[in-house]
Write a protein that holds these residues in place. Structure first.
Motif, mmCIF file in Angstrom:
data_model
loop_
_atom_site.group_PDB
_atom_site.id
_atom_site.type_symbol
_atom_site.label_atom_id
_atom_site.label_comp_id
_atom_site.label_asym_id
_atom_site.label_seq_id
_atom_site.Cartn_x
_atom_site.Cartn_y
_atom_site.Cartn_z
ATOM 1 N N ILE A 135 48.687 43.781 36.597
ATOM 2 C CA ILE A 135 47.305 44.127 36.938
ATOM 3 C C ILE A 135 47.156 45.634 37.139
ATOM 4 C CG2 ILE A 135 45.514 43.894 38.703
ATOM 5 C CD1 ILE A 135 46.636 41.029 39.173
ATOM 6 N N LEU A 136 48.046 46.221 37.916
ATOM 7 C CA LEU A 136 47.972 47.661 38.189
ATOM 8 C C LEU A 136 48.229 48.469 36.923
ATOM 9 C CD1 LEU A 136 49.841 47.695 41.622
ATOM 10 C CD2 LEU A 136 47.377 47.924 41.230
ATOM 11 N N LEU A 148 41.774 53.914 39.789
ATOM 12 C CA LEU A 148 41.474 52.487 39.885
ATOM 13 C C LEU A 148 42.656 51.718 40.473
ATOM 14 C CD1 LEU A 148 39.563 50.100 39.244
ATOM 15 C CD2 LEU A 148 40.578 50.019 36.955
ATOM 16 N N SER A 149 43.853 52.008 39.970
ATOM 17 C CA SER A 149 45.037 51.285 40.447
ATOM 18 C C SER A 149 45.388 51.663 41.888
ATOM 19 C CB SER A 149 46.229 51.535 39.521
ATOM 20 O OG SER A 149 46.578 52.898 39.474
ATOM 21 N N ILE A 150 45.175 52.915 42.262
ATOM 22 C CA ILE A 150 45.436 53.331 43.642
ATOM 23 C C ILE A 150 44.494 52.599 44.604
ATOM 24 C CG2 ILE A 150 45.156 55.246 45.278
ATOM 25 C CD1 ILE A 150 46.379 57.073 43.177
ATOM 26 N N GLY A 151 43.216 52.532 44.245
ATOM 27 C CA GLY A 151 42.256 51.831 45.087
ATOM 28 C C GLY A 151 42.623 50.371 45.284
ATOM 29 N N MET A 152 42.980 49.709 44.191
ATOM 30 C CA MET A 152 43.345 48.299 44.259
ATOM 31 C C MET A 152 44.637 48.091 45.050
ATOM 32 S SD MET A 152 43.655 45.651 41.069
ATOM 33 C CE MET A 152 42.078 46.232 40.492
ATOM 34 N N HIS A 153 45.627 48.932 44.783
ATOM 35 C CA HIS A 153 46.925 48.837 45.445
ATOM 36 C C HIS A 153 46.777 49.045 46.956
ATOM 37 C CE1 HIS A 153 51.481 49.721 44.737
ATOM 38 N NE2 HIS A 153 51.300 49.004 45.819
ATOM 39 N N ALA A 154 46.024 50.064 47.345
ATOM 40 C CA ALA A 154 45.821 50.354 48.765
ATOM 41 C C ALA A 154 45.099 49.202 49.458
ATOM 42 C CB ALA A 154 45.035 51.653 48.929
ATOM 43 N N ALA A 155 44.096 48.653 48.794
ATOM 44 C CA ALA A 155 43.350 47.527 49.376
ATOM 45 C C ALA A 155 44.253 46.322 49.573
ATOM 46 C CB ALA A 155 42.169 47.167 48.471
ATOM 47 N N TRP A 156 45.123 46.050 48.605
ATOM 48 C CA TRP A 156 46.052 44.926 48.728
ATOM 49 C C TRP A 156 47.002 45.123 49.906
ATOM 50 C CZ3 TRP A 156 47.221 44.445 42.806
ATOM 51 C CH2 TRP A 156 46.335 43.528 42.241
ATOM 52 N N ILE A 157 47.605 46.309 49.978
ATOM 53 C CA ILE A 157 48.570 46.560 51.047
ATOM 54 C C ILE A 157 47.911 46.418 52.415
ATOM 55 C CG2 ILE A 157 50.045 48.292 52.131
ATOM 56 C CD1 ILE A 157 50.545 49.449 49.343
ATOM 57 N N LEU A 192 45.696 35.883 40.874
ATOM 58 C CA LEU A 192 46.168 37.124 40.259
ATOM 59 C C LEU A 192 45.885 37.144 38.756
ATOM 60 C CD1 LEU A 192 49.582 37.582 42.122
ATOM 61 C CD2 LEU A 192 47.539 39.003 42.367
ATOM 62 N N LEU A 193 46.080 36.010 38.099
ATOM 63 C CA LEU A 193 45.761 35.929 36.668
ATOM 64 C C LEU A 193 44.268 36.143 36.435
ATOM 65 C CD1 LEU A 193 48.018 32.911 35.593
ATOM 66 C CD2 LEU A 193 48.244 35.277 34.811
ATOM 67 N N ILE A 198 39.810 39.823 34.659
ATOM 68 C CA ILE A 198 38.640 40.634 35.005
ATOM 69 C C ILE A 198 38.887 42.093 34.689
ATOM 70 C CG2 ILE A 198 37.227 41.477 36.926
ATOM 71 C CD1 ILE A 198 37.587 38.690 38.206
ATOM 72 N N ILE A 199 40.065 42.600 35.047
ATOM 73 C CA ILE A 199 40.405 43.998 34.752
ATOM 74 C C ILE A 199 40.345 44.266 33.253
ATOM 75 C CG2 ILE A 199 42.407 45.574 34.603
ATOM 76 C CD1 ILE A 199 41.137 45.875 37.209
ATOM 77 N N SER A 200 40.861 43.333 32.468
ATOM 78 C CA SER A 200 40.898 43.515 31.007
ATOM 79 C C SER A 200 39.497 43.599 30.408
ATOM 80 C CB SER A 200 41.669 42.367 30.356
ATOM 81 O OG SER A 200 43.013 42.342 30.778
ATOM 82 N N ASN A 201 38.527 42.935 31.029
ATOM 83 C CA ASN A 201 37.189 42.854 30.456
ATOM 84 C C ASN A 201 36.135 43.655 31.220
ATOM 85 O OD1 ASN A 201 37.419 40.591 28.241
ATOM 86 N ND2 ASN A 201 38.548 39.811 30.000
#
Length: 206
Positions: A135-136, A148-157, A192-193, A198-201
């Motif tokens: 995903i990242l 985008l990946s930093i925002g998502m990663h930080a939110a997850w952690i 997660l899938l 969603i990320i892909s589209n």
């Protein structure tokens, strides 16, 4: 310093001054938070977790602040390394699909180099981490920046660490939830899938 040693510049590893960097970071935060909240909601409905009867406000606020600071720092450094360096290096030499898969495997292995007498739990979490890496990686490849990946990663952690301040976990169905409701079971993998699709589209501007 190490960027100079490696002959890299900030903009070449994903920190280029993109016009939509703040927006993409906020989108990542929103997607990360939503995916975690959906998993928590599903776990709550299945009575896998339940709200704590007592939540000390001052201690909880202090821990949330620490988790938030740690989430930001870890997300920046991990995305800088795994997506900005590893994935981007692989993209120069092999196809995007192979680069994404290999970097995600590397991300999973590095995060779970741990001996245990319960290999099922290790493999389950490792697969969950592989999906997270995918995903990242897709988030980076979608924008060619790390915001985008930093925002998502930080939110997850932040979400995954802080939810334990508000919920207790009952004994779980290992097949459905694993020993970690966010990584180790079928339900978390499905969420997660879905996030990956969603990320892909998602029509995200670079």
């Amino acid at each position: 310093l190490w960027l100079k040693i490696l002959g890299q510049k900030w903009d070449t590893i994903g920190f280029n001054p993109a016009a939509y960097r703040l927006k993409n970071c906020l989108i990542g935060i929103g997607m990360g938070m939503c995916s975690v909240l959906l998993i928590i909601g599903a776990a709550r409905m299945s009575k896998t977790i339940f709200l704590k009867t007592s939540i000390p406000l001052q201690e909880t606020f202090f821990k949330c602040a620490l988790y938030l600071a740690a989430a930001i720092i870890v997300a920046i450094f991990e995305e800088l390394f795994f997506r900005g360096m590893v994935l981007q290096t692989l993209l120069r030499d092999i196809s995007p699909r192979k680069a994404l898969i290999l970097s995600s495997i590397f991300y999973s292995v590095i995060h779970f180099m741990k001996f245990t007498t319960e290999p099922f739990k290790v493999l389950a979490r490792a697969f969950g981490l592989f999906l997270v890496g995918m995903i990242l990686g897709k988030a980076f490849m979608k924008t060619r920046t790390l915001y985008l990946s930093i925002g998502m990663h930080a939110a997850w952690i932040f979400s995954i660490r802080s939810y334990k301040l508000f919920f207790d976990i009952r004994e779980t169905n290992l097949f459905l939830w694993g020993d970690n409701i966010f990584l180790g079971g079928i339900i978390s993998w499905l969420f997660l899938l879905g996030t990956s699709i969603i990320i892909s589209n998602l029509p995200i501007k670079k």
